[in-house]
Design a protein around this motif. Structure first.
Motif, PDB file in Angstrom:
ATOM      1  N   ASP A  49     -16.386   7.052  -1.721  1.00 46.77           N
ATOM      2  CA  ASP A  49     -17.546   7.549  -0.877  1.00 46.77           C
ATOM      3  C   ASP A  49     -18.602   6.968  -1.864  1.00 46.77           C
ATOM      4  O   ASP A  49     -18.443   5.994  -2.237  1.00 46.77           O
ATOM      5  N   TYR A  50     -19.895   7.147  -1.455  1.00 44.08           N
ATOM      6  CA  TYR A  50     -21.076   6.428  -1.778  1.00 44.08           C
ATOM      7  C   TYR A  50     -21.009   6.371  -3.341  1.00 44.08           C
ATOM      8  O   TYR A  50     -21.510   5.199  -3.894  1.00 44.08           O
ATOM      9  N   TYR A  51     -20.313   7.328  -4.142  1.00 41.90           N
ATOM     10  CA  TYR A  51     -20.516   7.364  -5.538  1.00 41.90           C
ATOM     11  C   TYR A  51     -19.213   6.904  -6.419  1.00 41.90           C
ATOM     12  O   TYR A  51     -19.133   6.905  -7.755  1.00 41.90           O
ATOM     13  N   GLY A  52     -18.159   6.637  -5.546  1.00 46.16           N
ATOM     14  CA  GLY A  52     -16.874   6.233  -6.443  1.00 46.16           C
ATOM     15  C   GLY A  52     -15.834   7.203  -5.952  1.00 46.16           C
ATOM     16  O   GLY A  52     -14.695   7.086  -6.640  1.00 46.16           O
ATOM     17  N   ASN A  53     -15.863   8.274  -5.531  1.00 42.58           N
ATOM     18  CA  ASN A  53     -15.004   9.288  -5.240  1.00 42.58           C
ATOM     19  C   ASN A  53     -13.829   9.095  -4.355  1.00 42.58           C
ATOM     20  O   ASN A  53     -14.371   8.474  -3.394  1.00 42.58           O
ATOM     21  N   LEU A  54     -12.536   9.101  -4.303  1.00 47.34           N
ATOM     22  CA  LEU A  54     -11.593   8.634  -3.530  1.00 47.34           C
ATOM     23  C   LEU A  54     -11.518   9.470  -2.218  1.00 47.34           C
ATOM     24  O   LEU A  54     -11.709  10.698  -2.409  1.00 47.34           O
ATOM     25  N   THR A  55     -11.696   8.862  -1.129  1.00 47.20           N
ATOM     26  CA  THR A  55     -11.371   9.397   0.060  1.00 47.20           C
ATOM     27  C   THR A  55     -10.185   9.310   0.889  1.00 47.20           C
ATOM     28  O   THR A  55      -9.495  10.123   1.462  1.00 47.20           O
ATOM     29  N   LYS A  56      -9.546   7.808   0.684  1.00 52.32           N
ATOM     30  CA  LYS A  56      -8.206   7.736   1.476  1.00 52.32           C
ATOM     31  C   LYS A  56      -7.603   6.711   0.580  1.00 52.32           C
ATOM     32  O   LYS A  56      -8.295   5.795  -0.244  1.00 52.32           O
ATOM     33  N   GLY A  57      -6.064   6.728   0.537  1.00 53.36           N
ATOM     34  CA  GLY A  57      -5.495   5.915  -0.592  1.00 53.36           C
ATOM     35  C   GLY A  57      -4.299   5.474   0.124  1.00 53.36           C
ATOM     36  O   GLY A  57      -3.560   6.732   0.359  1.00 53.36           O
ATOM     37  N   SER A  58      -3.851   4.424   0.230  1.00 51.33           N
ATOM     38  CA  SER A  58      -2.489   4.030   0.783  1.00 51.33           C
ATOM     39  C   SER A  58      -1.896   2.704  -0.032  1.00 51.33           C
ATOM     40  O   SER A  58      -2.636   1.717  -0.168  1.00 51.33           O
ATOM     41  N   MET A  59      -0.561   2.813  -0.187  1.00 49.25           N
ATOM     42  CA  MET A  59      -0.079   1.907  -0.808  1.00 49.25           C
ATOM     43  C   MET A  59       0.939   0.998   0.415  1.00 49.25           C
ATOM     44  O   MET A  59       1.657   1.635   1.216  1.00 49.25           O
ATOM     45  N   VAL A  60       0.674  -0.093   0.574  1.00 47.32           N
ATOM     46  CA  VAL A  60       1.554  -1.061   1.628  1.00 47.32           C
ATOM     47  C   VAL A  60       2.341  -2.055   0.812  1.00 47.32           C
ATOM     48  O   VAL A  60       2.046  -2.767   0.192  1.00 47.32           O
ATOM     49  N   LYS A  61       3.577  -1.912   0.991  1.00 48.90           N
ATOM     50  CA  LYS A  61       4.754  -2.742   0.656  1.00 48.90           C
ATOM     51  C   LYS A  61       5.308  -3.522   1.549  1.00 48.90           C
ATOM     52  O   LYS A  61       5.731  -3.108   2.645  1.00 48.90           O
ATOM     53  N   SER A  62       5.309  -4.731   1.339  1.00 48.75           N
ATOM     54  CA  SER A  62       5.839  -5.992   2.345  1.00 48.75           C
ATOM     55  C   SER A  62       7.064  -6.606   1.657  1.00 48.75           C
ATOM     56  O   SER A  62       7.086  -7.216   0.331  1.00 48.75           O
ATOM     57  N   TYR A  63       8.106  -6.405   2.457  1.00 45.31           N
ATOM     58  CA  TYR A  63       9.334  -7.045   1.623  1.00 45.31           C
ATOM     59  C   TYR A  63       9.887  -8.251   2.597  1.00 45.31           C
ATOM     60  O   TYR A  63       9.739  -8.394   3.691  1.00 45.31           O
ATOM     61  N   ILE A  64      10.527  -9.386   1.763  1.00 43.16           N
ATOM     62  CA  ILE A  64      11.357 -10.209   2.393  1.00 43.16           C
ATOM     63  C   ILE A  64      12.803  -9.781   1.954  1.00 43.16           C
ATOM     64  O   ILE A  64      13.203  -9.772   0.867  1.00 43.16           O
ATOM     65  N   THR A  65      13.675  -9.243   2.954  1.00 46.20           N
ATOM     66  CA  THR A  65      14.814  -8.395   2.763  1.00 46.20           C
ATOM     67  C   THR A  65      16.226  -9.413   2.442  1.00 46.20           C
ATOM     68  O   THR A  65      16.963  -8.862   1.704  1.00 46.20           O
ATOM     69  N   ASN A  66      15.848 -10.854   2.746  1.00 49.90           N
ATOM     70  CA  ASN A  66      16.980 -11.600   2.285  1.00 49.90           C
ATOM     71  C   ASN A  66      18.499 -11.047   2.739  1.00 49.90           C
ATOM     72  O   ASN A  66      19.432 -11.263   2.065  1.00 49.90           O
ATOM     73  N   GLY A  67      18.453 -10.500   3.862  1.00 47.09           N
ATOM     74  CA  GLY A  67      19.649  -9.874   4.510  1.00 47.09           C
ATOM     75  C   GLY A  67      20.052  -8.620   3.754  1.00 47.09           C
ATOM     76  O   GLY A  67      21.087  -8.091   4.330  1.00 47.09           O
ATOM     77  N   VAL A  68      19.241  -7.974   2.660  1.00 45.35           N
ATOM     78  CA  VAL A  68      19.906  -6.876   2.385  1.00 45.35           C
ATOM     79  C   VAL A  68      19.772  -5.546   3.416  1.00 45.35           C
ATOM     80  O   VAL A  68      18.372  -5.523   4.030  1.00 45.35           O
ATOM     81  N   SER A  69      20.596  -4.876   3.862  1.00 50.54           N
ATOM     82  CA  SER A  69      20.450  -3.900   4.927  1.00 50.54           C
ATOM     83  C   SER A  69      19.860  -2.569   4.306  1.00 50.54           C
ATOM     84  O   SER A  69      19.589  -1.763   5.082  1.00 50.54           O
ATOM     85  N   THR A  70      20.143  -2.273   3.032  1.00 51.34           N
ATOM     86  CA  THR A  70      19.335  -1.071   2.698  1.00 51.34           C
ATOM     87  C   THR A  70      18.316  -1.449   1.290  1.00 51.34           C
ATOM     88  O   THR A  70      18.584  -2.079   0.576  1.00 51.34           O
ATOM     89  N   LEU A  71      16.994  -0.751   1.589  1.00 52.60           N
ATOM     90  CA  LEU A  71      15.974  -0.850   0.602  1.00 52.60           C
ATOM     91  C   LEU A  71      15.565   0.373   0.179  1.00 52.60           C
ATOM     92  O   LEU A  71      15.752   1.463   0.635  1.00 52.60           O
ATOM     93  N   THR A  72      15.353   0.233  -1.198  1.00 55.39           N
ATOM     94  CA  THR A  72      15.187   1.543  -1.911  1.00 55.39           C
ATOM     95  C   THR A  72      13.667   1.581  -2.893  1.00 55.39           C
ATOM     96  O   THR A  72      13.815   0.268  -3.402  1.00 55.39           O
ATOM     97  N   ASP A  73      13.008   2.557  -2.579  1.00 59.09           N
ATOM     98  CA  ASP A  73      11.623   2.385  -3.319  1.00 59.09           C
ATOM     99  C   ASP A  73      11.519   3.869  -3.988  1.00 59.09           C
ATOM    100  O   ASP A  73      11.893   5.045  -3.615  1.00 59.09           O
TER     101      ASP A  73
END
Length: 751
Positions: A49-73
């Motif tokens: 907001d105007y003063y620095g209080n969090l209103t929304k937050g999201s983590m975006v992770k982008s993968y290059i899979t290299n052919g791996v069929s299962t991703l774990t985070d």
């Protein structure tokens, strides 16, 4: 610990390791993978907001899979969206898995809504506003006229990870349309004009606390908000900082050693300054002493004249001493002859003294025999005394002996099982126990609550059975009442039969008491008689013997003492003669040596007198030259030492300069190692740490993008129909919709 190993030991260890590996089953080994793993990047987007209080937050992770069929985070998310395809995420206990099966995309993106990373960022951001110098709420600034001051406080967050604190940099940016503002100030920022846009950029180093200020003058104020970017510094040039930081300990260690060496050197120089001044003062005092000696040398010459005269007088006095020593030698020879005659006379008297001593010894022997008889008589009387005492003791214990004898007397009693032999003491103890049981029996009959109407013999059996059951229970066993009664039946019958015979036994004990009383009276009468006999012996026998022997023995001892002393006197006189006889030749020799010594001393004194006269003449000739040379040497050396001490005193200035340099180095070093920033702790080659969980592998890149709320009139929002009509089939369209409200201001910047 000894870390050197012989080759034979290394070979033995290697052989043992090989044998150990050879016995491991093949099935126990981990399967060998293909070494192919996906790579990914992390980007955390947040709006405040105007003063620095969090209103929304999201983590975006982008993968290059290299052919791996299962991703774990790993990480905690409030909501997870697949931004690439329709594969559902499986989440449990902070672990999220995407299983693509046979349709593995080359690139994969997902969004995880979460506020957790925001609290772990390396800075806490706070925004405040002023209008014309007055603190003002952001909601009241839109459209206002005047100077608006925007203040951003970036405070390091101690709860952030070490990697984030030491490697993240902070960039704060704001954009203003130059056509819409009257003035712009941003102290410490880089302000760039891009077309008609003024871009304000601030930078904070890792771990650095910063306070950014922007002053904007406007007639109709609006603000697109602050944009903050936090990213690790990974430029290759920054690796030099890591090298410098890596060598920090060695550099600091070397500097401390150099500093300590300078302290030691300067301390030694400081000590030398005092010593040099003290030495110069000592030389001054030596020079003063030289003046005193120089002033008093005339007196020394006069005294030396007196010494020469005294040596002459002493030489004259010693000349007749040799004749006196010759006279002493003659006198010693005469004294030896007189002492020899006295020794012969005393040896003749010594034989008469031996006869007198023999007579006195015989007389003393007679008194000694009388004393022995007296001692034997005393010994007999003492034995009688001890016998009387023992007899009295025995008589006094007659009563207790009678009790013991009566108690040990064996009595044969008829019982149900036959005749039993017991002592009187055992019988008394048994009857005492029976008497106690009888009292308990009477109380049981008198108790209305628990009446006992049986016979006393039955009560004894009941009591002993209960006691046997209690003892068995204490020992961890359990018996029935019938078993207990059977076990104590013989004992109870015997106890009851003894109880019935108590009257007869008491009559026997009364007769024994009468006998005991008579024995005690006899013992008392005998003891009185022995006391009288013992008193007579103490009063008369010892005194009579002492009176007979006392005076005769004293007289014999006195005569013997006189004879012994006379004999000792003769022996000592004879010994004195023998000593003188042995010492006389040596004394004669010593006196001869003394005469020779006196002659030599006379000659030596004559030579010393000649030497003193020659030395006096030499001192008078060289005294003035020696005095002047010593004075010049001492004065020159003292002046040299004072100049050296004055030079050493400058160590105080050197120490002050060294301390100043040391403080500057330490302050500068500490300033960039955590005091004001973590610049020297940066490591461009360090592996990145995931913002969601340390269980994740290191991401290829990390970025944090934060946008504050705009201060402007609300714009027309898209209708729900327009949102539904938007393309839902691609990643980019969904990503655009997700951040449309977040980055709408940012996308307009470059229009």
């Amino acid at each position: 610990m000894n870390t050197q190993y012989k080759p034979s030991r290394i070979l033995a260890a290697a052989t043992a390791a090989a044998l150990a590996l050879s016995v491991v089953p093949a099935a126990a080994a981990e399967p060998i993978g293909d070494g192919v793993a996906p790579t990914y990047d992390e980007a955390y987007y947040a709006t405040v907001d105007y003063y620095g209080n969090l209103t929304k937050g999201s983590m975006v992770k982008s993968y290059i899979t290299n052919g791996v069929s299962t991703l774990t985070d790993y990480g905690q998310y409030d909501e997870i969206k697949n931004l690439t395809n329709d594969v559902e995420a499986v989440s449990r206990d902070g672990k999220t898995t995407f299983d693509f099966g046979s349709s593995v995309p080359s690139h994969f993106y997902f969004e995880g809504k979460t506020t957790a990373p925001f609290n772990q960022l390396p800075w806490t951001l706070t925004i405040s506003y002023r209008l014309n110098g007055v603190p003002t709420r952001a909601e009241e600034l839109c459209g206002r006229t005047g100077e608006v001051e925007i203040n951003v406080d970036a405070i390091p967050n101690g709860s952030a990870s070490e990697y984030a604190r030491n490697n993240y940099t902070l960039e704060a940016m704001a954009l203003f349309n130059q056509d819409d503002i009257l003035s712009l100030e941003a102290p410490g920022a880089q302000v760039q004009l891009i077309g008609n846009l003024r871009a304000v950029l601030f930078l904070a180093l890792p771990g650095e606390e910063q306070h950014f200020t922007i002053r904007v003058g406007a007639e109709d104020f609006s603000f697109d908000g602050m944009t903050f970017l936090m990213v690790p510094a990974t430029l290759s040039q920054l690796s030099q900082i890591a090298d410098l930081s890596g060598k920090a300990d060695d550099l600091e260690d070397s500097y401390n050693k150099l500093n300590a060496g300078l302290d030691t050197l300067l301390g030694a120089l400081d000590g030398m300054s005092g010593s040099l001044y003290a030495t110069a003062e000592g030389l001054d005092e030596l020079n003063s002493a030289r003046d005193v000696i120089s002033s008093g040398k005339g007196q020394v010459y006069d005294d030396l004249d007196g010494v020469i005269a005294s040596l002459g007088d002493l030489e004259t006095s010693l000349t007749p001493a040799s004749g006196h020593i010759t006279y002493a030698r003659d006198t010693l020879s005469k004294a030896k002859g007189s002492l020899s005659d006295l020794d012969k006379t005393m040896l003749e008297v010594q034989g008469d003294l031996k006869d007198i001593k023999s007579l006195l010894s015989d007389l003393k022997g007679d008194f000694s025999d009388a004393q022995n008889l007296a001692d034997d008589l005393k010994t007999d009387l003492n034995r009688l005394d001890r016998s009387i005492s023992k007899l009295k003791t025995s008589l006094n214990s007659v009563g207790s002996m009678a009790d013991t004898a009566i108690g040990q007397q064996v009595v044969e009693l008829p019982t149900a099982g036959g005749t039993v032999k017991v002592t009187v003491a055992e019988l008394q103890e048994t009857l005492g126990s029976a008497a106690q049981l009888y009292q308990a029996y009477l109380q049981a009959q008198a108790n209305p609550d628990v009446p006992f109407t049986g016979e006393f013999s039955e009560f004894i059996t009941y009591y002993l059975a209960q006691k046997a059951m209690a003892e068995a229970a204490a020992a961890g066993q359990e018996i029935t009442l019938e078993q207990a009664v059977a076990a104590v039946s013989g004992q109870s019958a015997q106890l009851y039969q003894l109880w019935t015979m108590r009257d007869e036994f008491e009559q026997e004990m009364a007769s024994a008491g009468t006998l005991k009383s008579g024995l005690s009276q006899i013992a008392s009468d005998t003891s009185d008689l022995l006391d009288k006999l013992q008193g007579f012996r103490s009063s008369y026998a010892d005194d009579l013997l002492e009176a007979v022997l006392k005076h005769g023995e004293n007289a014999a001892n006195l005569g013997t003492t006189l004879a012994d002393r006379a004999g000792a006197l003769i022996t000592e006189a004879d010994e004195l003669y023998r000593v003188l006889d042995e010492a006389e030749p040596r004394a004669q020799e010593a006196l001869g040596d003394a005469a020779a010594l006196l002659d030599a001393m006379t000659n030596s004194l004559s030579a010393m007198k000649t030497f003193a006269e020659d030395a006096q003449a030499l001192l008078k000739q060289s005294g003035s030259l020696l005095d002047e040379g010593t004075r010049k040497t001492l004065e020159g050396l003292a002046a040299t030492l004072r100049k050296a001490a004055g030079s050493v005193s400058s160590t105080r200035d050197i120490r002050s300069a060294k301390d100043s340099i040391s403080d500057i180095i330490k302050d500068t070093w500490n300033e960039y190692r955590g005091e004001t920033s973590n610049l020297l702790l940066m490591d461009a080659d360090a592996e990145a740490v995931s913002m969601t969980s340390e269980q994740n592998p290191a991401p290829s890149s990390i970025q944090v993008l934060i946008r504050s709320q705009e201060i402007k009139e609300a714009e027309q929002e898209e209708t729900e129909q327009e949102e539904k009509a938007a393309n839902k089939g691609t990643f980019w369209s969904r990503l655009g919709r997700m951040f449309s409200d977040l980055w709408v201001g940012l996308t307009r910047i470059f229009r």
